[in-house]
Design an enzyme around this catalytic site. Structure first.
Site, PDB file in Angstrom:
ATOM      1  N   GLU A  56     -15.309 -11.954 -38.518  1.00  0.00           N
ATOM      2  CA  GLU A  56     -15.491 -12.658 -39.787  1.00  0.00           C
ATOM      3  C   GLU A  56     -14.453 -13.769 -39.961  1.00  0.00           C
ATOM      4  O   GLU A  56     -14.747 -14.827 -40.527  1.00  0.00           O
ATOM      5  CB  GLU A  56     -15.380 -11.663 -40.953  1.00  0.00           C
ATOM      6  CG  GLU A  56     -16.456 -10.596 -40.973  1.00  0.00           C
ATOM      7  CD  GLU A  56     -16.035  -9.327 -40.268  1.00  0.00           C
ATOM      8  OE1 GLU A  56     -16.425  -8.236 -40.718  1.00  0.00           O
ATOM      9  OE2 GLU A  56     -15.316  -9.430 -39.237  1.00  0.00           O
ATOM     10  N   SER A 172     -18.095   7.284   4.546  1.00  0.00           N
ATOM     11  CA  SER A 172     -18.970   6.894   3.437  1.00  0.00           C
ATOM     12  C   SER A 172     -18.901   5.407   3.092  1.00  0.00           C
ATOM     13  O   SER A 172     -19.666   4.943   2.256  1.00  0.00           O
ATOM     14  CB  SER A 172     -18.617   7.702   2.183  1.00  0.00           C
ATOM     15  OG  SER A 172     -17.292   7.427   1.773  1.00  0.00           O
ATOM     16  N   TRP A 174     -19.528   1.543   3.927  1.00  0.00           N
ATOM     17  CA  TRP A 174     -20.039   1.463   2.562  1.00  0.00           C
ATOM     18  C   TRP A 174     -21.511   1.868   2.570  1.00  0.00           C
ATOM     19  O   TRP A 174     -22.277   1.419   3.420  1.00  0.00           O
ATOM     20  CB  TRP A 174     -19.912   0.048   2.013  1.00  0.00           C
ATOM     21  CG  TRP A 174     -18.503  -0.397   1.868  1.00  0.00           C
ATOM     22  CD1 TRP A 174     -17.820  -1.223   2.685  1.00  0.00           C
ATOM     23  CD2 TRP A 174     -17.595  -0.036   0.825  1.00  0.00           C
ATOM     24  NE1 TRP A 174     -16.548  -1.426   2.221  1.00  0.00           N
ATOM     25  CE2 TRP A 174     -16.390  -0.705   1.073  1.00  0.00           C
ATOM     26  CE3 TRP A 174     -17.720   0.785  -0.299  1.00  0.00           C
ATOM     27  CZ2 TRP A 174     -15.281  -0.556   0.228  1.00  0.00           C
ATOM     28  CZ3 TRP A 174     -16.620   0.907  -1.126  1.00  0.00           C
ATOM     29  CH2 TRP A 174     -15.422   0.241  -0.856  1.00  0.00           C
ATOM     30  N   ARG A 188     -16.692  -0.997 -14.764  1.00  0.00           N
ATOM     31  CA  ARG A 188     -15.264  -0.688 -14.829  1.00  0.00           C
ATOM     32  C   ARG A 188     -14.563  -1.545 -15.881  1.00  0.00           C
ATOM     33  O   ARG A 188     -13.743  -1.055 -16.651  1.00  0.00           O
ATOM     34  CB  ARG A 188     -14.601  -0.930 -13.465  1.00  0.00           C
ATOM     35  CG  ARG A 188     -14.906   0.112 -12.394  1.00  0.00           C
ATOM     36  CD  ARG A 188     -14.128  -0.220 -11.126  1.00  0.00           C
ATOM     37  NE  ARG A 188     -14.360   0.741 -10.059  1.00  0.00           N
ATOM     38  CZ  ARG A 188     -13.775   0.678  -8.863  1.00  0.00           C
ATOM     39  NH1 ARG A 188     -12.945  -0.328  -8.591  1.00  0.00           N
ATOM     40  NH2 ARG A 188     -14.029   1.591  -7.942  1.00  0.00           N
ATOM     41  N   THR A 200     -11.168  12.133  -3.815  1.00  0.00           N
ATOM     42  CA  THR A 200     -11.870  10.862  -3.633  1.00  0.00           C
ATOM     43  C   THR A 200     -10.884   9.727  -3.365  1.00  0.00           C
ATOM     44  O   THR A 200     -11.091   8.901  -2.475  1.00  0.00           O
ATOM     45  CB  THR A 200     -12.710  10.536  -4.889  1.00  0.00           C
ATOM     46  OG1 THR A 200     -13.731  11.531  -5.029  1.00  0.00           O
ATOM     47  CG2 THR A 200     -13.368   9.167  -4.770  1.00  0.00           C
ATOM     48  N   LEU A 208      -9.622   1.792  -7.538  1.00  0.00           N
ATOM     49  CA  LEU A 208     -10.228   2.090  -8.835  1.00  0.00           C
ATOM     50  C   LEU A 208      -9.808   1.087  -9.913  1.00  0.00           C
ATOM     51  O   LEU A 208      -9.650   1.447 -11.078  1.00  0.00           O
ATOM     52  CB  LEU A 208      -9.895   3.516  -9.295  1.00  0.00           C
ATOM     53  CG  LEU A 208     -10.412   4.653  -8.401  1.00  0.00           C
ATOM     54  CD1 LEU A 208      -9.928   5.993  -8.925  1.00  0.00           C
ATOM     55  CD2 LEU A 208     -11.931   4.644  -8.303  1.00  0.00           C
ATOM     56  N   THR A 298     -18.566  17.648  -6.267  1.00  0.00           N
ATOM     57  CA  THR A 298     -18.077  18.806  -7.018  1.00  0.00           C
ATOM     58  C   THR A 298     -17.697  18.426  -8.443  1.00  0.00           C
ATOM     59  O   THR A 298     -18.098  19.090  -9.409  1.00  0.00           O
ATOM     60  CB  THR A 298     -16.873  19.444  -6.298  1.00  0.00           C
ATOM     61  OG1 THR A 298     -17.275  19.858  -4.989  1.00  0.00           O
ATOM     62  CG2 THR A 298     -16.363  20.653  -7.065  1.00  0.00           C
ATOM     63  N   LEU A 299     -16.919  17.360  -8.596  1.00  0.00           N
ATOM     64  CA  LEU A 299     -16.530  16.935  -9.947  1.00  0.00           C
ATOM     65  C   LEU A 299     -17.740  16.450 -10.733  1.00  0.00           C
ATOM     66  O   LEU A 299     -17.859  16.723 -11.932  1.00  0.00           O
ATOM     67  CB  LEU A 299     -15.468  15.830  -9.856  1.00  0.00           C
ATOM     68  CG  LEU A 299     -14.906  15.330 -11.186  1.00  0.00           C
ATOM     69  CD1 LEU A 299     -14.329  16.471 -12.021  1.00  0.00           C
ATOM     70  CD2 LEU A 299     -13.845  14.251 -10.945  1.00  0.00           C
TER      71      LEU A 299
END
Length: 365
Positions: A56, A172, A174, A188, A200, A208, A298-299
């Site tokens: 505003e 893994s 990519w 993110r 991980t 991350l 698992t997580l």
């Protein structure tokens, strides 16, 4: 309550403006404002960053004297309390606007109807509820925290078409394309925290963080690099794998942004990390509205089983990785189809060569 076509158009414009703040306003809500005289826009603005002027204020500054007798379209009820900035309800009154249309009431207990009441007491006509669902959507994390004390949680996973997240030997990187990884950067950058496990982080040597260079040209043009925040990185380390030796080697500790390592929490029966308690603590003590979870099987299963996920984001790569590869979610013990976890598909798009699926969880069969 009846709103004109013009009212709808102006509120839609205000919502579009509000969305521009999604990378910089956390933990504040995204808010946009449009001010009109007749059918001419005389001012507009949005909340750019926490601690800075509200939407505003920007709109009123642009409107100047033309705000007298004008209509203000605001995506969220104007604030009524003194925080880091003065109350917007007071600013609208001083500017002399005659009508305020709010998309929705603010659930923040410091506001929650008070802003509307102050405006009405000053003789300003106030209407609420125009494009309310659209306004709710752009502030889901803020609204959930205000209403429940818990953050909005998105769980991200990536897999091959046969549902594998890694080869049997653990390799893994990519699975998905560079386009999908760039898309992840957008998520993110909008979150207050990124949550993962030490397993991980160690296996992938993951940073991350938000990589500004991977954001779209449009986003880079809107914000200087330093204005896109680095979310708090929350690492669950139940087995206490994050030794001092490792922390000197991992990229996580050598990139911009704060890191919070969470180890075991103890109770009378076992050592564990209580996920609901952790989420509540992150909301309460770190002022986190929005958590982006990048987790292993698992997580991910723990978050899903405990019904802590608000939205699931899955990237599927056009690859077949074989039956001995690692699975997407470690859910065990399902013996009948009525035990399966069913999803509502909210969005299905192609990102580069990959498929992105956004889903919510069905509450009942």
């Amino acid at each position: 309550m009846r709103f004109s076509v013009f009212d709808h158009q102006m509120m839609a414009k205000a919502i579009k403006l509000a969305e521009k703040g999604r990378f910089t306003t956390h933990p504040n809500p995204n808010v946009g404002c449009v001010i009109t005289q007749g059918e001419a826009i005389v001012g507009h603005g949005y909340h750019i960053r926490a601690g800075g002027p509200h939407a505003e204020v920007h709109a009123l500054r642009m409107a100047g004297e033309k705000a007298l007798g004008a209509t203000a379209y605001v995506t969220l009820e104007p604030c009524s309390h003194y925080g880091r900035t003065p109350p917007c309800a007071e600013g609208l009154i001083k500017a002399g606007v005659s009508r305020v249309i709010c998309a929705m009431q603010d659930p923040n207990p410091q506001v929650s109807g008070n802003g509307i009441a102050i405006l009405q007491e000053a003789g300003i006509e106030v209407q609420v509820g125009l494009l309310e669902s659209e306004a709710e959507r752009i502030n889901r994390p803020f609204l959930k925290k205000m209403r429940t004390g818990l953050p909005w949680v998105q769980l991200k996973m990536a897999a091959s078409l046969d549902g594998k997240t890694a080869l049997s030997n653990g390799q893994s990187q990519w699975i998905t394309s560079s386009q999908a990884r760039a898309d992840v950067q957008l998520y993110r950058a909008q979150s207050g925290a990124i949550l993962s496990s030490s397993k991980t982080v160690i296996e992938d040597n993951a940073s991350l963080n938000v990589r500004f260079s991977e954001l779209s040209d449009e986003i880079q043009s809107l914000y200087p690099e330093g204005e896109v925040r680095q979310p708090l990185r929350v690492i669950l380390d139940r087995q206490q794998n994050m030794t001092p030796e490792l922390t000197t080697e991992l990229r996580l500790f050598h990139t911009d942004g704060e890191v919070l390592v969470v180890s075991e929490q103890k109770n009378s029966q076992q050592k564990h990390i209580d996920l609901p308690e952790l989420l509540a603590k992150l909301a309460r003590e770190h002022n986190i509205n929005h958590i982006w979870v990048e987790a292993g099987a698992t997580l991910a299963a723990s978050f899903i089983e405990q019904q802590l996920v608000d939205e699931l984001v899955v990237y599927l790569a056009p690859k077949i990785m074989g039956t001995d590869g690692r699975g997407l979610v470690n859910l065990l013990g399902l013996t009948s189809m009525d035990q399966t976890i069913d999803l509502n598909i909210e969005q299905l798009t192609q990102v580069g060569p990959d498929i992105k699926l956004v889903a919510t969880f069905k509450t009942s069969k």
